[in-house]
Design a protein around this motif. Structure first.
Motif, PDB file in Angstrom:
ATOM      1  N   TYR A   1       0.844  -1.206   0.000  1.00  0.00           N
ATOM      2  CA  TYR A   1       0.000   0.000   0.000  1.00  0.00           C
ATOM      3  C   TYR A   1       0.872   1.246   0.000  1.00  0.00           C
ATOM      4  O   TYR A   1       0.603   2.220  -0.712  1.00  0.00           O
ATOM      5  CB  TYR A   1      -0.922  -0.029   1.218  1.00  0.00           C
ATOM      6  CG  TYR A   1      -1.748   1.232   1.346  1.00  0.00           C
ATOM      7  CD1 TYR A   1      -2.800   1.506   0.465  1.00  0.00           C
ATOM      8  CD2 TYR A   1      -1.445   2.185   2.324  1.00  0.00           C
ATOM      9  CE1 TYR A   1      -3.533   2.668   0.569  1.00  0.00           C
ATOM     10  CE2 TYR A   1      -2.188   3.350   2.439  1.00  0.00           C
ATOM     11  CZ  TYR A   1      -3.236   3.600   1.557  1.00  0.00           C
ATOM     12  OH  TYR A   1      -3.965   4.763   1.668  1.00  0.00           O
ATOM     13  N   GLU A   2       1.964   1.226   0.814  1.00  0.00           N
ATOM     14  CA  GLU A   2       2.869   2.371   0.836  1.00  0.00           C
ATOM     15  C   GLU A   2       3.548   2.551  -0.516  1.00  0.00           C
ATOM     16  O   GLU A   2       3.752   3.684  -0.978  1.00  0.00           O
ATOM     17  CB  GLU A   2       3.916   2.176   1.950  1.00  0.00           C
ATOM     18  CG  GLU A   2       3.311   2.234   3.362  1.00  0.00           C
ATOM     19  CD  GLU A   2       4.353   1.938   4.442  1.00  0.00           C
ATOM     20  OE1 GLU A   2       5.496   1.590   4.051  1.00  0.00           O
ATOM     21  OE2 GLU A   2       4.014   2.049   5.630  1.00  0.00           O
ATOM     22  N   GLU A   3       3.902   1.423  -1.172  1.00  0.00           N
ATOM     23  CA  GLU A   3       4.488   1.514  -2.511  1.00  0.00           C
ATOM     24  C   GLU A   3       3.516   2.161  -3.488  1.00  0.00           C
ATOM     25  O   GLU A   3       3.909   2.972  -4.331  1.00  0.00           O
ATOM     26  CB  GLU A   3       4.876   0.121  -3.014  1.00  0.00           C
ATOM     27  CG  GLU A   3       6.163  -0.425  -2.427  1.00  0.00           C
ATOM     28  CD  GLU A   3       7.388   0.170  -3.103  1.00  0.00           C
ATOM     29  OE1 GLU A   3       7.252   0.682  -4.246  1.00  0.00           O
ATOM     30  OE2 GLU A   3       8.469   0.141  -2.508  1.00  0.00           O
ATOM     31  N   LYS A   4       2.231   1.797  -3.356  1.00  0.00           N
ATOM     32  CA  LYS A   4       1.231   2.356  -4.264  1.00  0.00           C
ATOM     33  C   LYS A   4       1.026   3.840  -4.013  1.00  0.00           C
ATOM     34  O   LYS A   4       0.697   4.607  -4.938  1.00  0.00           O
ATOM     35  CB  LYS A   4      -0.091   1.589  -4.110  1.00  0.00           C
ATOM     36  CG  LYS A   4      -1.106   1.943  -5.166  1.00  0.00           C
ATOM     37  CD  LYS A   4      -2.287   1.016  -5.120  1.00  0.00           C
ATOM     38  CE  LYS A   4      -3.247   1.328  -6.254  1.00  0.00           C
ATOM     39  NZ  LYS A   4      -4.426   0.447  -6.253  1.00  0.00           N
ATOM     40  N   GLN A   5       1.251   4.287  -2.744  1.00  0.00           N
ATOM     41  CA  GLN A   5       1.118   5.697  -2.415  1.00  0.00           C
ATOM     42  C   GLN A   5       2.367   6.500  -2.808  1.00  0.00           C
ATOM     43  O   GLN A   5       2.415   7.710  -2.608  1.00  0.00           O
ATOM     44  CB  GLN A   5       0.866   5.853  -0.908  1.00  0.00           C
ATOM     45  CG  GLN A   5      -0.454   5.241  -0.452  1.00  0.00           C
ATOM     46  CD  GLN A   5      -1.662   5.894  -1.105  1.00  0.00           C
ATOM     47  OE1 GLN A   5      -1.686   7.118  -1.294  1.00  0.00           O
ATOM     48  NE2 GLN A   5      -2.640   5.088  -1.482  1.00  0.00           N
ATOM     49  N   GLY A   6       3.374   5.816  -3.358  1.00  0.00           N
ATOM     50  CA  GLY A   6       4.593   6.490  -3.810  1.00  0.00           C
ATOM     51  C   GLY A   6       5.732   6.440  -2.832  1.00  0.00           C
ATOM     52  O   GLY A   6       6.812   6.988  -3.096  1.00  0.00           O
ATOM     53  N   LYS A   7       5.552   5.769  -1.693  1.00  0.00           N
ATOM     54  CA  LYS A   7       6.611   5.668  -0.688  1.00  0.00           C
ATOM     55  C   LYS A   7       7.385   4.384  -0.927  1.00  0.00           C
ATOM     56  O   LYS A   7       6.865   3.289  -0.729  1.00  0.00           O
ATOM     57  CB  LYS A   7       5.975   5.658   0.714  1.00  0.00           C
ATOM     58  CG  LYS A   7       7.003   5.662   1.828  1.00  0.00           C
ATOM     59  CD  LYS A   7       6.315   5.691   3.189  1.00  0.00           C
ATOM     60  CE  LYS A   7       7.335   5.668   4.318  1.00  0.00           C
ATOM     61  NZ  LYS A   7       6.675   5.692   5.660  1.00  0.00           N
ATOM     62  N   LYS A   8       8.606   4.503  -1.380  1.00  0.00           N
ATOM     63  CA  LYS A   8       9.413   3.359  -1.724  1.00  0.00           C
ATOM     64  C   LYS A   8       9.831   2.592  -0.469  1.00  0.00           C
ATOM     65  O   LYS A   8      10.110   3.193   0.587  1.00  0.00           O
ATOM     66  CB  LYS A   8      10.679   3.788  -2.482  1.00  0.00           C
ATOM     67  CG  LYS A   8      10.404   4.419  -3.826  1.00  0.00           C
ATOM     68  CD  LYS A   8       9.807   3.400  -4.780  1.00  0.00           C
ATOM     69  CE  LYS A   8       9.583   4.001  -6.157  1.00  0.00           C
ATOM     70  NZ  LYS A   8       8.990   3.023  -7.074  1.00  0.00           N
ATOM     71  N   ALA A   9       9.849   1.273  -0.583  1.00  0.00           N
ATOM     72  CA  ALA A   9      10.261   0.433   0.544  1.00  0.00           C
ATOM     73  C   ALA A   9      11.765   0.538   0.743  1.00  0.00           C
ATOM     74  O   ALA A   9      12.544   0.553  -0.219  1.00  0.00           O
ATOM     75  CB  ALA A   9       9.855  -1.016   0.298  1.00  0.00           C
ATOM     76  N   THR A  10      12.164   0.564   2.004  1.00  0.00           N
ATOM     77  CA  THR A  10      13.587   0.637   2.338  1.00  0.00           C
ATOM     78  C   THR A  10      14.227  -0.733   2.208  1.00  0.00           C
ATOM     79  O   THR A  10      13.550  -1.756   2.030  1.00  0.00           O
ATOM     80  CB  THR A  10      13.772   1.164   3.769  1.00  0.00           C
ATOM     81  OG1 THR A  10      13.218   0.207   4.678  1.00  0.00           O
ATOM     82  CG2 THR A  10      13.080   2.509   3.950  1.00  0.00           C
ATOM     83  N   PHE A  11      15.560  -0.725   2.311  1.00  0.00           N
ATOM     84  CA  PHE A  11      16.294  -1.989   2.213  1.00  0.00           C
ATOM     85  C   PHE A  11      15.906  -2.928   3.338  1.00  0.00           C
ATOM     86  O   PHE A  11      15.723  -4.137   3.130  1.00  0.00           O
ATOM     87  CB  PHE A  11      17.805  -1.709   2.248  1.00  0.00           C
ATOM     88  CG  PHE A  11      18.636  -2.958   2.223  1.00  0.00           C
ATOM     89  CD1 PHE A  11      18.899  -3.619   1.042  1.00  0.00           C
ATOM     90  CD2 PHE A  11      19.146  -3.509   3.420  1.00  0.00           C
ATOM     91  CE1 PHE A  11      19.661  -4.772   1.018  1.00  0.00           C
ATOM     92  CE2 PHE A  11      19.891  -4.667   3.388  1.00  0.00           C
ATOM     93  CZ  PHE A  11      20.160  -5.307   2.191  1.00  0.00           C
TER      94      PHE A  11
END
Length: 589
Positions: free
Chosen positions: A86-96
């Motif tokens: 969901y965060e990826e879809k909102q434009g927030k890239k996942a951290t390592f």
């Protein structure tokens, strides 16, 4: 004495050959029927056993597929993964670290299924977040498989072999965000080893190991334990048997609704027909033994039947016409004794008939002599009338001469030889009627007028001779002569409104027939009390009616083969009947 050679078509040979042929046909039909039934039964039983194995294997396959489906569903519904996508879809890239945490989640789920090689997680824009590289889903799978996953809205879709490793199968599922009204969140791809779908531990009902081939929706082999190579497309297209060189296999297929894969269980055809060859040998040996035994029995039976008949035949051959003697042979067979008795009765009857035939020949000779004498009388009459005609012609008596010659032709038409045809055309019959009316007009003068109407198309229609003239004679006698005023007679022949029939109508304008007399005539025409002969009785009408019944009563003319009489006092009389337009050969019997 030279022995007489018996012909091939003798009764004994015919009985012998007939019995043998019947036996051969019976054995052949019974053998073929038994062979086909047993072969069909063996094949049916084999197919049932194979079907049981196929159902068992299909159930096992569905259980394996269900495990993979459950695994991917648990991964797709994982809370951590749902939040991360969901965060990826909102434009927030996942951290390592967030992507690294997915390794533990994937590993925990993979441990439940031995065949799961690895799992891959992708976002909605096809970028991969696990494993940690930047490979796109569109480069990993064909877009058609991605579209099918989107259409499935969370249903597991099997995408075939892994392009990077043919020993791996790929399955893809769309991830729906549970807390966001099942909004599209990404994709999970599971990599399964082909060995996971091996079904080698299945055995058929008889304990033997069956060959199993698993094909995906595109006809590609998923797994197989066959020792030989078979064309997958031939297996897919086969109904029950597939050929591989000289070897044939019985194929039973089961299709999985979960994956669209086809599970094919194959068994060599020769294994199912081993008992058929033994049956074929047994039927062949028993057939030969049966034929030999029946040949011997047929020979003795035919000899037993024909020997007494041969003796009776010799006795009959020795009989001479005019000197026939009864046969006193006695046989142990009741049927032969009865046949011999019939022959003796025939001998007695034949001797009696010989005398009767001799007497009839004498009587026939006398009858032929009388017939020759009777033929002289009509010729004498015709010659005499011809002599009168020429005598009157020489004396100038033209009217009397015409009457004499008309009478001569009238008699020639009526008096026929035994071999003359009784059928004439309508034109010939009306020509005879015209001659009769000419003679009557010479006698009645202006008191009688007449008219004949006949269309050209009906002139050659055949009809029995002398059907119209008696009706015309009736009209002259009772329609013209019975009154002092002038009268008219009309003869009309025209096509009837009834298909295939011609109507013949004789009409006069005389005083008509009284109601009581008309009823008596009509009753007689229907088969009631016969009419007494005499002038004015209508006997001529009844005779014409009977002739119509004789010629056409049993023909397609049916109920119309009758004479119809209509008359009213003072209004004249109309008599009509119908004849068919066909050939007289259809009615002359």
């Amino acid at each position: 004495m030279q022995r007489q050679i018996r012909p091939f078509n003798s009764l004994r040979n015919q009985i012998f050959v007939g019995f043998v042929m019947v036996m051969l046909v019976v054995l052949l039909i019974a053998g073929i029927s038994a062979y086909d039934r047993v072969a069909s039964l063996l094949k049916s039983n084999a197919e049932k056993h194979i079907q049981q194995t196929a159902v068992q294997a299909s159930g096992r396959l569905d259980a394996l597929i269900a495990q993979v489906n459950s695994l991917t569903a648990q991964v797709a519904d994982d809370t951590y993964l749902q939040r991360l996508l969901y965060e990826e879809k909102q434009g927030k890239k996942a951290t390592f670290n967030q992507r690294q945490a997915l390794l533990q989640i994937a590993g925990s789920y993979q441990s439940f299924i031995n065949g799961a090689q690895s799992m891959e997680i992708y976002t909605t824009n096809y970028s991969r977040i696990f494993p940690m590289d930047d490979r796109s889903l569109s480069h990993r799978l064909d877009r058609d498989w991605i579209a099918q996953a989107d259409e499935g809205k969370g249903r597991l879709v099997w995408a075939g072999s892994d392009p990077d490793d043919p020993s791996i199968l790929l399955a893809i599922r769309r991830i729906n965000l549970l807390d966001r009204s099942f909004e599209h969140g990404g994709y999970v791809v599971v990599r399964m080893q082909r060995s996971f779908f091996q079904l080698n531990d299945l055995e058929s009902s008889d304990g033997s190991q069956d060959s199993i081939m698993l094909l995906d929706g595109g006809g590609e082999v998923v797994t197989s334990n066959l020792d030989v190579h078979l064309d997958p497309q031939a297996v897919m297209d086969s109904e029950s048997v597939v050929q591989n060189g000289k070897e044939s296999y019985i194929v039973v297929k089961q299709r999985s609704e979960l994956t669209g894969w086809t599970l094919a269980v194959l068994t060599p055809l020769r294994e199912t027909t081993e008992g058929v060859s033994i049956l074929r040998t047994a039927l062949f040996v028993s057939g030969i033994i049966g034929v030999v035994l029946f040949l011997v029995m047929s020979f003795f039976l035919s000899t037993m039947i024909t020997r007494p008949l041969i003796r009776l035949m010799r006795a009959m051959r020795g009989a001479q016409p005019g000197a026939m003697r009864p046969n006193l042979m006695v046989s142990s067979t009741s049927e032969i004794n009865e046949l011999n008795e019939v022959y003796n009765q025939m001998v007695y009857r034949q001797n009696e008939l010989a005398q009767v035939v001799h007497d009839k020949e004498v009587m026939q000779s006398r009858a032929e002599l009388k017939a020759l004498q009777s033929q002289i009388n009509p010729h004498f009459l015709f010659n005499t009338l011809e002599a009168f005609y020429w005598s009157l012609e020489d004396k100038g008596e033209e009217e009397m001469a015409r009457m004499v010659i008309a009478m001569s032709r009238l008699f020639r038409y009526i008096i026929t030889s035994p071999h003359q045809d009784e059928w004439v055309t309508i034109a010939d019959e009306l020509e005879h009627v015209e001659r009769y009316l000419n003679i009557m007009q010479m006698r009645l003068g202006n008191r009688m007028q007449w008219e004949i109407r006949l269309s050209e198309e009906l002139r050659t229609v055949p009809m029995p001779k002398l059907l119209i003239q008696p009706l015309v004679e009736n009209a002259v006698l009772y329609g013209v002569e019975s009154t002092l005023k002038p009268g008219k007679i009309e003869i009309n022949v025209y096509p009837s409104s009834i298909t295939g029939l011609v109507c013949v109508e004789v009409r006069d304008d005389g005083p008509g027939i009284e109601a009581e007399r008309l009823q008596t005539i009509q009753q007689a025409l229907k088969g009631g009390d016969p009419l007494a002969p005499g002038r004015g009785t209508g006997v001529g009408l009844v005779n014409v009616h009977q002739r119509l019944q004789l010629y056409f009563g049993g023909s397609p003319l049916g109920d119309y083969a009758r004479l119809a009489v209509d008359s009213e006092a003072g209004a004249g009389t109309v008599i009509r009947f119908y004849i068919p337009r066909g050939s007289e050969a259809s009615y002359d019997s």
